[in-house]
Design a protein around this motif. Structure first.
Motif, PDB file in Angstrom:
ATOM      1  N   VAL A  17      47.709  46.267  35.759  1.00  0.00           N
ATOM      2  CA  VAL A  17      46.260  46.465  35.641  1.00  0.00           C
ATOM      3  C   VAL A  17      45.526  45.431  36.497  1.00  0.00           C
ATOM      4  O   VAL A  17      44.565  45.754  37.209  1.00  0.00           O
ATOM      5  CB  VAL A  17      45.807  46.367  34.174  1.00  0.00           C
ATOM      6  N   VAL A  18      45.996  44.203  36.433  1.00  0.00           N
ATOM      7  CA  VAL A  18      45.400  43.132  37.239  1.00  0.00           C
ATOM      8  C   VAL A  18      45.439  43.496  38.720  1.00  0.00           C
ATOM      9  O   VAL A  18      44.439  43.368  39.439  1.00  0.00           O
ATOM     10  CB  VAL A  18      46.125  41.794  36.985  1.00  0.00           C
ATOM     11  N   ARG A  19      46.586  43.952  39.196  1.00  0.00           N
ATOM     12  CA  ARG A  19      46.721  44.300  40.607  1.00  0.00           C
ATOM     13  C   ARG A  19      45.792  45.449  40.981  1.00  0.00           C
ATOM     14  O   ARG A  19      45.168  45.437  42.057  1.00  0.00           O
ATOM     15  CB  ARG A  19      48.181  44.663  40.890  1.00  0.00           C
ATOM     16  N   GLU A  20      45.679  46.462  40.107  1.00  0.00           N
ATOM     17  CA  GLU A  20      44.793  47.590  40.389  1.00  0.00           C
ATOM     18  C   GLU A  20      43.346  47.125  40.521  1.00  0.00           C
ATOM     19  O   GLU A  20      42.615  47.577  41.410  1.00  0.00           O
ATOM     20  CB  GLU A  20      44.901  48.635  39.270  1.00  0.00           C
ATOM     21  N   LEU A  21      42.931  46.236  39.641  1.00  0.00           N
ATOM     22  CA  LEU A  21      41.551  45.754  39.681  1.00  0.00           C
ATOM     23  C   LEU A  21      41.295  44.884  40.903  1.00  0.00           C
ATOM     24  O   LEU A  21      40.226  44.962  41.527  1.00  0.00           O
ATOM     25  CB  LEU A  21      41.233  44.992  38.394  1.00  0.00           C
ATOM     26  N   LEU A  22      42.268  44.058  41.248  1.00  0.00           N
ATOM     27  CA  LEU A  22      42.134  43.245  42.454  1.00  0.00           C
ATOM     28  C   LEU A  22      42.043  44.124  43.696  1.00  0.00           C
ATOM     29  O   LEU A  22      41.236  43.866  44.602  1.00  0.00           O
ATOM     30  CB  LEU A  22      43.314  42.282  42.580  1.00  0.00           C
ATOM     31  N   ASP A  23      42.869  45.165  43.735  1.00  0.00           N
ATOM     32  CA  ASP A  23      42.836  46.075  44.880  1.00  0.00           C
ATOM     33  C   ASP A  23      41.502  46.811  44.970  1.00  0.00           C
ATOM     34  O   ASP A  23      41.105  47.254  46.052  1.00  0.00           O
ATOM     35  CB  ASP A  23      43.980  47.088  44.783  1.00  0.00           C
ATOM     36  N   ALA A  24      40.820  46.940  43.820  1.00  0.00           N
ATOM     37  CA  ALA A  24      39.501  47.575  43.803  1.00  0.00           C
ATOM     38  C   ALA A  24      38.396  46.593  44.187  1.00  0.00           C
ATOM     39  O   ALA A  24      37.210  46.949  44.162  1.00  0.00           O
ATOM     40  CB  ALA A  24      39.217  48.172  42.428  1.00  0.00           C
ATOM     41  N   GLY A  25      38.788  45.368  44.497  1.00  0.00           N
ATOM     42  CA  GLY A  25      37.817  44.377  44.939  1.00  0.00           C
ATOM     43  C   GLY A  25      37.144  43.589  43.835  1.00  0.00           C
ATOM     44  O   GLY A  25      36.128  42.930  44.065  1.00  0.00           O
ATOM     45  N   ARG A  26      37.718  43.620  42.623  1.00  0.00           N
ATOM     46  CA  ARG A  26      37.118  42.909  41.496  1.00  0.00           C
ATOM     47  C   ARG A  26      37.790  41.566  41.262  1.00  0.00           C
ATOM     48  O   ARG A  26      38.994  41.391  41.491  1.00  0.00           O
ATOM     49  CB  ARG A  26      37.207  43.757  40.231  1.00  0.00           C
ATOM     50  N   GLU A  27      37.008  40.616  40.783  1.00  0.00           N
ATOM     51  CA  GLU A  27      37.547  39.335  40.348  1.00  0.00           C
ATOM     52  C   GLU A  27      38.165  39.523  38.969  1.00  0.00           C
ATOM     53  O   GLU A  27      37.575  40.175  38.095  1.00  0.00           O
ATOM     54  CB  GLU A  27      36.430  38.297  40.278  1.00  0.00           C
ATOM     55  N   CYS A  68      45.247  44.411  26.759  1.00  0.00           N
ATOM     56  CA  CYS A  68      46.637  44.873  26.853  1.00  0.00           C
ATOM     57  C   CYS A  68      47.577  44.042  25.984  1.00  0.00           C
ATOM     58  O   CYS A  68      48.731  44.440  25.787  1.00  0.00           O
ATOM     59  CB  CYS A  68      47.128  44.798  28.297  1.00  0.00           C
ATOM     60  N   ALA A  69      47.127  42.905  25.489  1.00  0.00           N
ATOM     61  CA  ALA A  69      48.002  42.023  24.712  1.00  0.00           C
ATOM     62  C   ALA A  69      48.416  42.690  23.409  1.00  0.00           C
ATOM     63  O   ALA A  69      47.596  43.266  22.700  1.00  0.00           O
ATOM     64  CB  ALA A  69      47.291  40.702  24.426  1.00  0.00           C
ATOM     65  N   THR A  93      30.034  44.005  27.231  1.00  0.00           N
ATOM     66  CA  THR A  93      29.495  45.334  26.990  1.00  0.00           C
ATOM     67  C   THR A  93      30.554  46.435  26.983  1.00  0.00           C
ATOM     68  O   THR A  93      30.258  47.579  26.615  1.00  0.00           O
ATOM     69  CB  THR A  93      28.438  45.690  28.055  1.00  0.00           C
ATOM     70  N   HIS A  94      31.775  46.121  27.387  1.00  0.00           N
ATOM     71  CA  HIS A  94      32.810  47.161  27.486  1.00  0.00           C
ATOM     72  C   HIS A  94      34.180  46.552  27.187  1.00  0.00           C
ATOM     73  O   HIS A  94      34.625  45.640  27.873  1.00  0.00           O
ATOM     74  CB  HIS A  94      32.810  47.771  28.893  1.00  0.00           C
ATOM     75  N   LEU A  95      34.837  47.072  26.151  1.00  0.00           N
ATOM     76  CA  LEU A  95      36.183  46.637  25.814  1.00  0.00           C
ATOM     77  C   LEU A  95      37.107  47.850  25.902  1.00  0.00           C
ATOM     78  O   LEU A  95      36.921  48.837  25.210  1.00  0.00           O
ATOM     79  CB  LEU A  95      36.227  46.033  24.403  1.00  0.00           C
ATOM     80  N   VAL A  96      38.090  47.768  26.797  1.00  0.00           N
ATOM     81  CA  VAL A  96      39.040  48.855  27.034  1.00  0.00           C
ATOM     82  C   VAL A  96      40.345  48.522  26.331  1.00  0.00           C
ATOM     83  O   VAL A  96      40.888  47.423  26.493  1.00  0.00           O
ATOM     84  CB  VAL A  96      39.294  49.056  28.547  1.00  0.00           C
ATOM     85  N   TYR A  97      40.867  49.472  25.548  1.00  0.00           N
ATOM     86  CA  TYR A  97      42.065  49.222  24.737  1.00  0.00           C
ATOM     87  C   TYR A  97      43.136  50.263  25.020  1.00  0.00           C
ATOM     88  O   TYR A  97      42.861  51.462  25.046  1.00  0.00           O
ATOM     89  CB  TYR A  97      41.692  49.257  23.252  1.00  0.00           C
ATOM     90  N   ILE A  98      44.367  49.790  25.211  1.00  0.00           N
ATOM     91  CA  ILE A  98      45.503  50.685  25.399  1.00  0.00           C
ATOM     92  C   ILE A  98      46.204  50.901  24.064  1.00  0.00           C
ATOM     93  O   ILE A  98      46.589  49.941  23.384  1.00  0.00           O
ATOM     94  CB  ILE A  98      46.494  50.147  26.466  1.00  0.00           C
ATOM     95  N   VAL A 168      49.774  54.344  34.101  1.00  0.00           N
ATOM     96  CA  VAL A 168      48.862  53.949  33.033  1.00  0.00           C
ATOM     97  C   VAL A 168      47.895  52.865  33.529  1.00  0.00           C
ATOM     98  O   VAL A 168      46.701  52.892  33.222  1.00  0.00           O
ATOM     99  CB  VAL A 168      49.625  53.460  31.798  1.00  0.00           C
ATOM    100  N   ALA A 169      48.424  51.924  34.304  1.00  0.00           N
ATOM    101  CA  ALA A 169      47.576  50.849  34.830  1.00  0.00           C
ATOM    102  C   ALA A 169      46.466  51.400  35.710  1.00  0.00           C
ATOM    103  O   ALA A 169      45.321  50.939  35.655  1.00  0.00           O
ATOM    104  CB  ALA A 169      48.425  49.847  35.608  1.00  0.00           C
TER     105      ALA A 169
END
Length: 265
Positions: A17-27, A68-69, A93-98, A168-169
């Motif tokens: 998930v971290v890698r996907e978000l980084l690739d999307a340009g997010r910190e 994800c923890a 404002t947004h909590l995403v849960y798997i 899933v990520a």
């Protein structure tokens, strides 16, 4: 843009998930109890969600958290309460849960815990998104690596719809970059397979030959799995098959025993 926090960001799913978000340009800020290597470009913060030590500081200036923890040893409900309380204080404002497909229909203790966390999110007042996914390839591999230690492998009469953490990520990252959506459609792997065929795939990939013996395990938990409550059914979202996963992750060992299971399911 504000950073996105990923709890459990050093785990098999979290780090993707971290890698996907980084690739999307997010910190990205990675939260984990144990310091482990994290993706280049992300920031690591050691936080124990059970106690909340360091959590308020980690969530400062954050709008979105991907949670994800998780642990099989207990504490997920307490960790969720701690995270939700801190998120409210920080103005998240947004909590995403798997979560997991079938947790409201299969009385497995860990599933009950996951369902309790879902209920906490629903009652929290926070904007949230819940994604339920089918069993990960890593779990299916682990099951058969344990069963495969014996020359005779008992195989439960049940089906899986295993899904890759890469798929899933990607979906979790997409949801994190969007608005809160409540519980979204369940996410399933590309195939529904009986356990015997998955066991045979694992044994083939690892160079083992075993006698596969179908076993009907009694009890309400296994009855739920036999009914297919762990399957999405009409959705095949993932792309990576179990064989493709095994081609990358399985370790071959010398063959010693014969698989007398035949080619049937």
């Amino acid at each position: 843009m504000k950073p996105i926090v990923v709890t459990g960001g050093t785990g098999s799913l979290g780090r993707r998930v971290v890698r996907e978000l980084l690739d999307a340009g997010r910190e990205v800020v990675v939260l984990s109890r144990r310091a482990r290597p994290v993706a280049d470009g992300s920031r690591f913060v050691s936080v124990d969600l059970r106690t909340g030590d360091g959590l308020d500081q980690a969530l400062t200036g954050v709008d979105t958290v991907v949670h994800c923890a998780s642990t099989l040893t207990g504490g997920d409900e307490q960790a969720a309460r701690t995270l939700i309380d801190a998120a409210k204080r920080a103005g998240v404002t947004h909590l995403v849960y798997i979560s997991i497909v079938g947790i409201d229909r299969i009385p497995l203790p860990y599933y009950r815990t996951k369902l309790a966390v879902e209920r906490q999110l629903e009652a929290s007042g926070l904007g949230y998104t819940i994604l339920r996914a089918t069993q990960f390839h890593e779990l299916v591999q682990h099951i058969f690596s344990l069963l495969g230690r014996s020359p005779i492998v008992p195989v439960p009469t049940m089906r899986f719809q295993p899904v890759d953490t890469r798929d899933v990520a990607g979906r979790l990252a997409e949801l994190a970059l969007g608005e809160p959506a409540g519980r979204v459609p369940d996410f399933g792997g590309p195939e529904v397979r009986d356990a015997k065929s998955l066991a045979r795939a694992y044994l083939t990939a690892t160079g083992r030959r075993r006698l596969l013996v179908p076993v009907r395990v009694p009890g309400r938990i296994m009855a739920g799995f036999r009914r297919g409550e762990n399957l999405v059914g009409d959705r095949f979202d993932g792309e990576w098959t179990f064989e493709q996963f095994l081609a990358e992750h399985a370790t071959r060992r010398p063959s010693r025993f014969t698989d007398a299971g035949g080619s049937g399911g």
